[in-house]
Scaffold this motif. Structure first.
Motif, PDB file in Angstrom:
ATOM      1  N   TYR A  33      46.932  34.100  42.539  1.00  9.60           N
ATOM      2  CA  TYR A  33      47.088  32.862  42.624  1.00  9.60           C
ATOM      3  C   TYR A  33      46.959  32.333  41.269  1.00  9.60           C
ATOM      4  O   TYR A  33      46.475  32.803  40.236  1.00  9.60           O
ATOM      5  N   PHE A  35      46.827  28.425  39.156  1.00  6.55           N
ATOM      6  CA  PHE A  35      46.803  26.957  39.310  1.00  6.55           C
ATOM      7  C   PHE A  35      46.915  26.257  38.029  1.00  6.55           C
ATOM      8  O   PHE A  35      46.765  26.693  36.955  1.00  6.55           O
ATOM      9  N   TYR A  37      44.866  22.880  36.515  1.00  8.08           N
ATOM     10  CA  TYR A  37      43.891  21.795  36.627  1.00  8.08           C
ATOM     11  C   TYR A  37      43.881  21.087  35.754  1.00  8.08           C
ATOM     12  O   TYR A  37      44.326  21.102  34.691  1.00  8.08           O
ATOM     13  N   MET A  45      37.173  18.544  36.769  1.00  7.39           N
ATOM     14  CA  MET A  45      38.302  19.231  36.805  1.00  7.39           C
ATOM     15  C   MET A  45      38.801  19.012  38.150  1.00  7.39           C
ATOM     16  O   MET A  45      38.298  19.206  39.298  1.00  7.39           O
ATOM     17  N   LEU A  47      41.943  19.916  40.710  1.00  6.83           N
ATOM     18  CA  LEU A  47      43.258  20.623  41.019  1.00  6.83           C
ATOM     19  C   LEU A  47      44.501  19.981  41.174  1.00  6.83           C
ATOM     20  O   LEU A  47      44.519  18.801  42.004  1.00  6.83           O
ATOM     21  N   ARG A  50      48.880  24.631  43.130  1.00 10.31           N
ATOM     22  CA  ARG A  50      48.625  25.997  43.288  1.00 10.31           C
ATOM     23  C   ARG A  50      49.912  26.650  43.641  1.00 10.31           C
ATOM     24  O   ARG A  50      50.592  26.018  44.431  1.00 10.31           O
ATOM     25  N   GLU A  52      50.942  30.559  45.037  1.00 12.20           N
ATOM     26  CA  GLU A  52      50.871  31.925  45.503  1.00 12.20           C
ATOM     27  C   GLU A  52      51.697  33.021  45.031  1.00 12.20           C
ATOM     28  O   GLU A  52      52.886  32.596  44.890  1.00 12.20           O
ATOM     29  N   LYS A  55      54.847  34.120  46.990  1.00 12.11           N
ATOM     30  CA  LYS A  55      55.968  33.093  47.356  1.00 12.11           C
ATOM     31  C   LYS A  55      56.995  32.911  46.074  1.00 12.11           C
ATOM     32  O   LYS A  55      56.486  32.744  44.967  1.00 12.11           O
ATOM     33  N   PHE A  91      44.515  22.789  32.132  1.00  7.62           N
ATOM     34  CA  PHE A  91      44.314  24.135  32.136  1.00  7.62           C
ATOM     35  C   PHE A  91      44.977  24.905  33.149  1.00  7.62           C
ATOM     36  O   PHE A  91      44.971  24.554  34.394  1.00  7.62           O
ATOM     37  N   SER A  95      43.711  33.626  39.422  1.00  9.50           N
ATOM     38  CA  SER A  95      42.865  34.212  40.339  1.00  9.50           C
ATOM     39  C   SER A  95      43.436  35.476  41.174  1.00  9.50           C
ATOM     40  O   SER A  95      44.269  35.244  41.647  1.00  9.50           O
ATOM     41  N   ALA A  97      43.304  37.883  43.980  1.00  7.00           N
ATOM     42  CA  ALA A  97      42.975  37.686  45.444  1.00  7.00           C
ATOM     43  C   ALA A  97      42.019  38.725  46.131  1.00  7.00           C
ATOM     44  O   ALA A  97      41.206  38.503  46.848  1.00  7.00           O
ATOM     45  N   GLY A 103      37.953  36.148  43.550  1.00  5.27           N
ATOM     46  CA  GLY A 103      38.453  34.597  43.302  1.00  5.27           C
ATOM     47  C   GLY A 103      38.150  34.110  42.149  1.00  5.27           C
ATOM     48  O   GLY A 103      38.139  32.856  41.764  1.00  5.27           O
ATOM     49  N   LEU A 105      37.993  32.371  38.512  1.00  3.42           N
ATOM     50  CA  LEU A 105      39.009  31.790  37.721  1.00  3.42           C
ATOM     51  C   LEU A 105      39.068  32.298  36.329  1.00  3.42           C
ATOM     52  O   LEU A 105      38.071  32.123  35.830  1.00  3.42           O
ATOM     53  N   PHE A 107      40.786  31.169  32.862  1.00  4.80           N
ATOM     54  CA  PHE A 107      41.274  30.045  32.440  1.00  4.80           C
ATOM     55  C   PHE A 107      42.219  30.181  31.166  1.00  4.80           C
ATOM     56  O   PHE A 107      41.796  30.917  30.110  1.00  4.80           O
TER      57      PHE A 107
END
Lengths: 117, 113
Positions: A33, A35, A37, A45, A47, A50, A52, A55, A91, A95, A97, A103, A105, A107
């Motif tokens: 994943y 992200f 932030y 922080m 979110l 996101r 995936e 996708k 940021f 992650s 999976a 999971g 993170l 950064f």
């Protein structure tokens, strides 16, 4: 080890204009994943969006959208119709999976976004 | 408001001391992650707990330890503090053992003098 790189320490944009923040990452995994932030002066922080990795369609959340290029390992954030409240540190984060990462993170260094009225 | 709470908000202490930071995850979340944000190191993952068990460790010093209690709140213990431990410490929570998205608390600002 996975790494996330944000090459723009600072960016600025005029209110109502569009700005794009860049992020590249390095991983040997295929299922992960990504992200974005936001960290405003309050230091909270938040979110923003996101994506995936499986996708192909780019994620969109209101004025925020991403350009996810898996082969190039690039994940940029586009903010449309910028508002004064968008001013913050942004940021990019990665992650994985599966496996034993569970999971956590990773950064990037962050990009400070200034919005001019 | 993310639903994750952290106490205290600010902590000022001297070198060599020990402090405990507390985190309460969102209702129903079983995973707690701890992160450190400093000027030198940026945002770094320290440790993760899931339903009371340690699941993953990052760049956490041996002087630091954590635990997650039966009510799912977590504590991060920092001992023999050094000036370089001054940072913002975040906890984040998510429902499962792996996270699609993590929700962050407001952080604890630690200043070591």
């Amino acid at each position: 080890a996975q790494t996330v790189t944000q090459s723009q320490p600072e960016m600025s944009v005029q209110e109502a204009e569009t700005v794009t923040l860049s992020c590249t990452y390095d991983t040997s995994e295929s299922d992960y994943y990504l992200f974005w932030y936001k960290q405003p002066p309050s230091r909270q922080m938040i979110l923003v969006i996101r994506q995936e990795a499986y996708k192909q369609q780019n994620a969109t959340e209101n004025r925020f959208s991403v350009n996810f290029q898996k082969a190039a390992k690039s994940f940029s954030l586009k903010i449309s119709d910028s508002q004064l409240g968008d001013a913050a540190m942004y940021f990019c984060a990665y992650s994985y999976a599966g496996g034993t990462s569970y999971g956590k993170l990773t950064f990037g260094q962050g990009t400070i976004l200034t919005v001019h009225p | 408001d993310s639903g994750v709470t952290q106490t205290p908000k600010h902590l000022i202490t001297a070198t060599g001391q020990r402090v405990t930071l507390r985190c309460s995850p969102r209702s129903g979340d079983l995973s707690v992650y701890w992160y450190q944000q400093s000027l030198d190191q940026g945002l770094q993952f320290l440790i993760q707990y899931y339903n009371g068990e340690e699941r993953a460790k990052g760049n956490i010093l041996e002087r630091f330890s954590a635990q997650q209690f039966p009510d799912l709140h977590s504590e991060l213990n920092l001992s023999s503090l050094e000036l370089g431990d001054s940072a913002l410490y975040f906890c984040a929570s998510t429902a499962g053992a792996t996270s699609r998205e993590q929700y962050f608390g407001p952080g604890t600002r630690l200043t070591v003098t």
